[in-house]
Design a protein around this motif. Structure first.
Motif, mmCIF file in Angstrom:
data_model
loop_
_atom_site.group_PDB
_atom_site.id
_atom_site.type_symbol
_atom_site.label_atom_id
_atom_site.label_comp_id
_atom_site.label_asym_id
_atom_site.label_seq_id
_atom_site.Cartn_x
_atom_site.Cartn_y
_atom_site.Cartn_z
ATOM 1 N N MET A 46 0.848 -1.176 0.000
ATOM 2 C CA MET A 46 0.000 0.000 0.000
ATOM 3 C C MET A 46 0.890 1.235 0.000
ATOM 4 O O MET A 46 1.902 1.285 0.714
ATOM 5 C CB MET A 46 -0.906 -0.017 1.234
ATOM 6 C CG MET A 46 -2.092 0.936 1.184
ATOM 7 S SD MET A 46 -3.107 0.778 2.670
ATOM 8 C CE MET A 46 -3.691 -0.923 2.498
ATOM 9 N N VAL A 47 0.537 2.209 -0.822
ATOM 10 C CA VAL A 47 1.302 3.450 -0.915
ATOM 11 C C VAL A 47 0.380 4.607 -0.545
ATOM 12 O O VAL A 47 -0.696 4.759 -1.133
ATOM 13 C CB VAL A 47 1.882 3.654 -2.323
ATOM 14 C CG1 VAL A 47 2.644 4.982 -2.404
ATOM 15 C CG2 VAL A 47 2.810 2.501 -2.697
ATOM 16 N N LEU A 48 0.801 5.405 0.419
ATOM 17 C CA LEU A 48 0.032 6.571 0.857
ATOM 18 C C LEU A 48 0.872 7.823 0.664
ATOM 19 O O LEU A 48 2.046 7.859 1.081
ATOM 20 C CB LEU A 48 -0.377 6.455 2.328
ATOM 21 C CG LEU A 48 -1.293 5.283 2.718
ATOM 22 C CD1 LEU A 48 -0.463 4.055 3.089
ATOM 23 C CD2 LEU A 48 -2.181 5.687 3.894
ATOM 24 N N GLN A 49 0.296 8.838 0.051
ATOM 25 C CA GLN A 49 0.959 10.129 -0.075
ATOM 26 C C GLN A 49 0.464 11.032 1.037
ATOM 27 O O GLN A 49 -0.733 11.298 1.147
ATOM 28 C CB GLN A 49 0.684 10.767 -1.439
ATOM 29 C CG GLN A 49 1.466 12.060 -1.661
ATOM 30 C CD GLN A 49 1.252 12.649 -3.046
ATOM 31 O OE1 GLN A 49 0.441 12.145 -3.816
ATOM 32 N NE2 GLN A 49 1.977 13.705 -3.362
ATOM 33 N N GLN A 50 1.399 11.512 1.861
ATOM 34 C CA GLN A 50 1.021 12.303 3.032
ATOM 35 C C GLN A 50 1.461 13.756 2.916
ATOM 36 O O GLN A 50 1.325 14.536 3.837
ATOM 37 C CB GLN A 50 1.616 11.664 4.288
ATOM 38 C CG GLN A 50 1.102 10.238 4.481
ATOM 39 C CD GLN A 50 1.810 9.499 5.590
ATOM 40 O OE1 GLN A 50 2.999 9.703 5.824
ATOM 41 N NE2 GLN A 50 1.085 8.623 6.282
ATOM 42 N N GLY A 51 2.018 14.125 1.783
ATOM 43 C CA GLY A 51 2.466 15.482 1.504
ATOM 44 C C GLY A 51 3.117 15.485 0.141
ATOM 45 O O GLY A 51 3.228 14.445 -0.516
ATOM 46 N N GLU A 52 3.565 16.641 -0.318
ATOM 47 C CA GLU A 52 4.110 16.728 -1.666
ATOM 48 C C GLU A 52 5.272 15.769 -1.868
ATOM 49 O O GLU A 52 5.376 15.108 -2.904
ATOM 50 C CB GLU A 52 4.557 18.157 -1.963
ATOM 51 C CG GLU A 52 5.082 18.341 -3.376
ATOM 52 C CD GLU A 52 5.448 19.782 -3.682
ATOM 53 O OE1 GLU A 52 5.984 20.033 -4.776
ATOM 54 O OE2 GLU A 52 5.213 20.663 -2.830
ATOM 55 N N ASN A 53 6.153 15.668 -0.885
ATOM 56 C CA ASN A 53 7.307 14.780 -0.984
ATOM 57 C C ASN A 53 7.367 13.807 0.190
ATOM 58 O O ASN A 53 8.436 13.404 0.623
ATOM 59 C CB ASN A 53 8.607 15.587 -1.068
ATOM 60 C CG ASN A 53 8.742 16.324 -2.379
ATOM 61 O OD1 ASN A 53 8.374 15.808 -3.432
ATOM 62 N ND2 ASN A 53 9.257 17.550 -2.319
ATOM 63 N N SER A 54 6.207 13.446 0.703
ATOM 64 C CA SER A 54 6.136 12.519 1.830
ATOM 65 C C SER A 54 5.281 11.318 1.438
ATOM 66 O O SER A 54 4.096 11.471 1.121
ATOM 67 C CB SER A 54 5.541 13.215 3.058
ATOM 68 O OG SER A 54 5.436 12.317 4.143
ATOM 69 N N TRP A 55 5.903 10.128 1.455
ATOM 70 C CA TRP A 55 5.221 8.922 1.021
ATOM 71 C C TRP A 55 5.433 7.815 2.052
ATOM 72 O O TRP A 55 6.500 7.704 2.655
ATOM 73 C CB TRP A 55 5.762 8.451 -0.332
ATOM 74 C CG TRP A 55 5.590 9.461 -1.429
ATOM 75 C CD1 TRP A 55 6.347 10.575 -1.654
ATOM 76 C CD2 TRP A 55 4.591 9.460 -2.445
ATOM 77 N NE1 TRP A 55 5.888 11.261 -2.741
ATOM 78 C CE2 TRP A 55 4.810 10.597 -3.260
ATOM 79 C CE3 TRP A 55 3.545 8.599 -2.764
ATOM 80 C CZ2 TRP A 55 4.010 10.892 -4.360
ATOM 81 C CZ3 TRP A 55 2.742 8.884 -3.858
ATOM 82 C CH2 TRP A 55 2.978 10.025 -4.636
#
Length: 386
Positions: free
Chosen positions: A55-64
């Motif tokens: 699972m891949v979650l993006q938590q900010g522009e450059n935060s994964w």
């Protein structure tokens, strides 16, 4: 069911103009197929111990954030409303009607294909801008996904200290919105970024195997080590007295070169290795041999009222031997068969199921019957009574 290439493109045109060269968008390329796998079914697979998922979650522009399965069902109830993606590998190995989609790409060697990975994403979900080292057909099954395509990018231009490979610099040159039935082909090394446009976005990715040269060299070297007779040793060329006994002279190097090349350039050895290498299955897709073992005579009797079907994890390929006859490659093993077994070998490799007619194609050949019996006893073939 056929892949509907853009008119007037033929499969040969596709291979000549696009294959491993440039991307191709194919609108409404899959018609009459029911993409009926639900997000709940995909999530259920991701909870299975032997299924590879992440699972891949993006938590900010450059935060994964990257998480690996198997997942607990409770995990899905705690996910945010946007910006996450679930990816499940080898779905074709578990659901037969999904495996049938491979038939759309029959104009590409079947031994090149790896799996169908399925991703489910909510709005904004993606795995970031990235490149792959292999060819891929991206099939939009449900919902909509926006794909941005850039130039080929060097693999070292990645954002640092992230658990996923995200390109640090990415300039898209083309953008397409894919809807159900659309297919996007991408060659290796092409930078791309797919972003879900709604909360029901499912993309089926048909990926091909692309081992590195280092991986092939390592495998071939090990194959040689397993097959070169240990009793073979270095032996000197014609010697002559030399001023410095410690000097390694050109005739000695030529002798080493000749002895090594006799194996490295052995075409039959290389063919056997590559067939075995190309049909190896992934370690987590282990096929356990059945408890019941059959003799050729028992199998011949059973096939009067039963049929054989390849195990969904198994991999098959074949080749003509340089000196005559055939090689059948199954799950990393090789079987030698006479030329008159070709029809049966082709049927084994190209068709999902076979009955008594399989043996009849080879005139009930004993070598072929013994080989099929071995495949059954390894569980690479399964016996089904309708």
């Amino acid at each position: 069911m056929q892949l509907q290439l853009p008119f007037p493109l033929s499969p040969q045109d596709f291979l000549h103009r696009y294959w491993q060269k440039k991307p191709l968008l194919m609108r409404n390329a899959i018609q009459g197929y029911d993409f009926d796998l639900s997000p709940q079914e995909l999530a259920g697979l991701a909870c299975e111990e032997d299924v590879e998922s992440r699972m891949v979650l993006q938590q900010g522009e450059n935060s994964w954030d990257l998480r690996h399965g198997p997942f607990d069902e409770a995990v899905f109830s705690r996910l945010p409303e946007t910006n996450w993606t679930l990816l499940v590998q080898d779905v074709d190995k578990y659901i037969p009607h999904i495996a049938a989609l491979m038939q759309l790409f029959h104009f590409i060697p079947s031994w090149r294909f790896d799996d169908i990975m399925i991703s489910y994403a909510v709005t904004g979900g993606s795995v970031g801008p990235h490149t792959d080292t292999y060819d891929v057909f991206l099939i939009q099954a449900q919902g909509k996904r926006r794909w941005q395509i850039g130039n080929k990018a060097p693999s070292d231009t990645l954002l640092p200290d992230l658990p996923v490979r995200i390109l640090a610099e990415y300039e898209p040159e083309q953008e397409w919105l894919l809807e159900p039935g659309d297919v996007l082909y991408l060659p290796p090394g092409m930078a791309h970024w797919g972003i879900a446009e709604d909360d029901a976005c499912m993309t089926w990715s048909v990926g091909l195997r692309a081992p590195s040269v280092a991986e092939m060299l390592g495998s071939f070297t090990q194959y040689l080590l397993d097959h070169v007779p240990e009793e073979q040793h270095y032996y000197d060329p014609a010697l002559a007295p030399q001023d410095s006994p410690a000097e390694i002279r050109p005739p000695a190097l030529a002798q080493v070169d000749a002895q090594l090349n006799a194996w490295l350039n052995d075409a039959d050895m290389k063919q056997r290795w590559f067939g075995c290498f190309s049909t190896e299955i992934k370690a987590h897709l282990f096929i356990e041999p059945p408890e019941q073992q059959f003799s050729p005579e028992q199998l011949f009797h059973e096939l009067q009222h039963a049929r054989l079907q390849r195990h969904p994890f198994s991999r098959y390929a074949w080749a003509s031997r340089p000196g005559g006859g055939l090689y059948l490659f199954v799950c990393g093993e090789v079987f030698e068969l006479p030329e008159d077994c070709k029809a049966g070998v082709v049927q084994l490799c190209d068709q999902a199921g076979s009955g008594q007619e399989l043996l009849e194609t080879c005139g009930n050949s004993r070598p072929f019957l013994h080989t099929v019996t071995e495949l059954l006893n390894q569980n690479w073939l399964e016996l089904h009574h309708d």
